[in-house]
Scaffold this active site. Sequence first.
Site, PDB file in Angstrom:
ATOM      1  N   GLU A   1       0.822  -1.219   0.000  1.00 12.26           N
ATOM      2  CA  GLU A   1       0.000   0.000   0.000  1.00 12.26           C
ATOM      3  C   GLU A   1       0.854   1.266   0.000  1.00 12.26           C
ATOM      4  O   GLU A   1       0.538   2.242   0.678  1.00 12.26           O
ATOM      5  CB  GLU A   1      -0.939  -0.009   1.213  1.00 12.26           C
ATOM      6  CG  GLU A   1      -1.841  -1.236   1.268  1.00 12.26           C
ATOM      7  CD  GLU A   1      -2.772  -1.250   2.457  1.00 12.26           C
ATOM      8  OE1 GLU A   1      -3.971  -1.470   2.267  1.00 12.26           O
ATOM      9  OE2 GLU A   1      -2.282  -1.035   3.587  1.00 12.26           O
TER      10      GLU A   1
ATOM     11  N   CYS B   1     -11.245  -0.472   7.487  1.00 15.76           N
ATOM     12  CA  CYS B   1     -10.761   0.828   7.947  1.00 15.76           C
ATOM     13  C   CYS B   1     -11.418   1.984   7.211  1.00 15.76           C
ATOM     14  O   CYS B   1     -11.652   3.046   7.789  1.00 15.76           O
ATOM     15  CB  CYS B   1      -9.241   0.908   7.808  1.00 15.76           C
ATOM     16  SG  CYS B   1      -8.615   0.529   6.156  1.00 15.76           S
TER      17      CYS B   1
END
Length: 660
Positions: A321, A414
Site C-alpha cells: 500500500e 478501515c
Amino acid sequence: MPRPRPAAPSASTPAPAEPAVTSTGPVRLGPGAKAALTPAAVGLRAGFWSTRREVNARVSLPQGPQLLESAGNLHNLRLAAGTAEGEFRGAYPFVDTDVYKWLEAAAWQLAQGSSAELEADVERIIALVADAQQPDGYLNTWFQLVKGGERYKDLRWGHELYCAGHLIQAAVAHHRATGRPQLLHVARKFADHVDSVFGPPGSGKEIDGVDGHPEVETALVELYRETGERRYLELAGYFVDRFGHGLLGGEAYCQDRVPVREADTVEGHAVRQLYLLAAAADLATETGDAELRSAGERLWRAMTTTKTHLTGGLGAHHDQEDFGDPYELPNERAYCETCAAIASVQWSWRMALLTGEARYSDLIERTLYNGFLAGVSLDGERWLYVNPLQVRDGHTDPGGDQSARRTRWFRCACCPPNAMRLLASLEHYLASSDAGGLQIHQYAGGRYTGDLDGVPVSVDVETGYPWQGAISLTVGDTPADRPWTLSLRVPQWCAAYRVRCGDTEYDRSDAPEADGWLRLERTWAPGDRVVLELDLAPRLTAADPRVDAVRGCVAIERGPLVYCLEQVDNPGGGLDDIVLDRAAPLSVRHRPELLGGVTTVLATGRRRRVPDAGWWPYTSTGGAASETEPDDAPVELTAVPYYAWANRQDGAMRVWLPTS
C-alpha cells in the site's frame, strides 16, 4: 445483561471539568499555537456537500452498529469485558479501531443536532469500550483475548498504539460535541498508561519504541489541546522523533528508514506516512518547531509534484500500500486507498492552518471531490477501499478489499468508518480566521463564522458549486467601525474569474489576488454582497511527461471535478480502443436524472482500427513509432464525474484517454 458502567478515571488522571458543549472540530489549536490561521465555524445548508452529508447521516452512520455487530467488533469488546462467551472474531489486531472511528463520526454528527437513536447507540458502545478496559488503562481486544494479555511485544504489526490513537480521537470528538466525559476518561486512562511505559533512553520508562502504524501521535496532540496536559504533547513529540531510527527494523513501509526531519520525499505505506506527517504539522503548530515545519513543506511538495494522481489519490502499489517511485502513477493498478485520501485532507488542513498558504486547500478540494468521494457510493451503503483510474474492457474482479467493485463491508474495514467521520466533520475543513479577517477555503452553501480577536464576523454563502461557478457571499456579523479582510481562495485550476464587490468589479488581471488568495479589505456592513464567478469551462489536462503510464493521454476536468468514461454511457464497443479528438470542442449537459444530478461533459472520439496481427501482437515498424489508425466515424463520448463511477453497472472505466 446489565449495562456496563464507564471506567472511572485513574488516580493520576483527574476528571476534566465539563465545559459548555462545543463543536470545534477535529483540530482545535492550543492557546499558544504558532499557526497563521485558526479553524472557523461553518454551518452547512443546501448544496452538494450538504447532500452527501445527509446521506452519511441518514444511511451510512445508522448502519454502523449493526455492521460492527455482524463483523464481531462489538462481540470482542464483550469478550474482553467478560460479559460474553465465544471466540475472538476478526482477521486483524486492529479491529477495535473500526468501533472508535464510528464513534468519532457519530460524535461529530451529534454535534449537528440530537438524534435519540444515534445517541443511544453511542452511549451503549461507549459503555462496552469502558467495560473492556483493563484496570491500568490498557485496552486492545486482540491482545487481551488472542495473545493471552501480552503487551507491546510486536510493535511493528500489533497496532496497539494505533488503536489507542483512534480511541483518543473518538473521545475528544465526543467530549467536544456533547460535553460528556465518559469516553474521555477512558482515553486519558489509556494515554496515561502509554505515557508510563514509553519513553526515550534514560527516561526510566520500560520501552523505547514506536508503533508500526503512526496515529497515536496526532491524537495525543489533540488530547493535549483538549485537556491542557502538556505531557501528552511531549509524548507525541517523542514518538514522532523516534521514527526513522531502526526501532522497527529500518523499513520504509512503517516509516522507519529515515527520520521525518531528514526525509526528502514521502515513501512507504501511504496512510502511515500521512498520519505521521499530520502529527509533525501539529507539533510544529504547537511548539513553533521550524525544522518540523520545513520538513512538512518539503515533503508535501515532493508528494504533490511526483507522487499524486490527478484525483488527489495516493499510493501506486497494491503491495504494501505504498507510494512507489517518483512519477510512478499507474492507472488500472493505482491503489489510491480511500483512507490515504482522508489522511491527505487531514495533513493538508494542518499545513494550511500552519502556513496560511492556499495551495494546501487546493489539494484538499481536489482530494475531497475526487480521490475521497469516489470511495463512498451515492446511496451511502457501499464502499471502495482502492480507487483505480481505469478498469479495462473484460476485467474480471474476484471481489474483496482490493476490488474495483463497490463492497458492503471489508475484512479490513478501515475505510468506511473513516469516510463517515470525515463527512460528519467536513464543515471544520472549510474556513479559517485570523486577527485580520475570514478566509474561505472551500465553497459550499452555509454560514461561515470567524473570530477577529473576540469580535465575530460572518458571511452567508449561496452557490451551486461545483456545477455552477457563481459564489454569492453576504456579510452578516461585522464590527461597525473596523475594516477586515474577506479572503477567497482562487482555485489552482481556475484560469479566469470575475468578482463584484459593491460597486467595484474585477477580473483576474486587476483583482487584488496574491498567492492564491483574493483579498477584499474594507469596513463591511451587514448585507454587503460579494459575488465570485469562477470559469467552469471543461478542459483537457495532460500529465508531466515523466508519468509513463499516461504519456500521450489527456483527462477531462471541469471545475474541481475529474471526469471519466464509463462503459454504460458509451455503448457500441469497449473503452480500450477509444481515441479522443482533442481538437474537437467540449460541451456540457446537466443531467438532473443521472447519478443524483450531475453535469456531464461531451467530447468527440473515434475507435481505433487495430489490424489483425495474428498470434503475435507486436509489429516491426522499421524504427518508426507504431500507431493504429482511428476509424473515420466520430463517436460522441459522455464523461461523468469520477466520484460517481461504479454506482450503476459493472463495466469498463477510464480517466486518461489516448489522443488522435
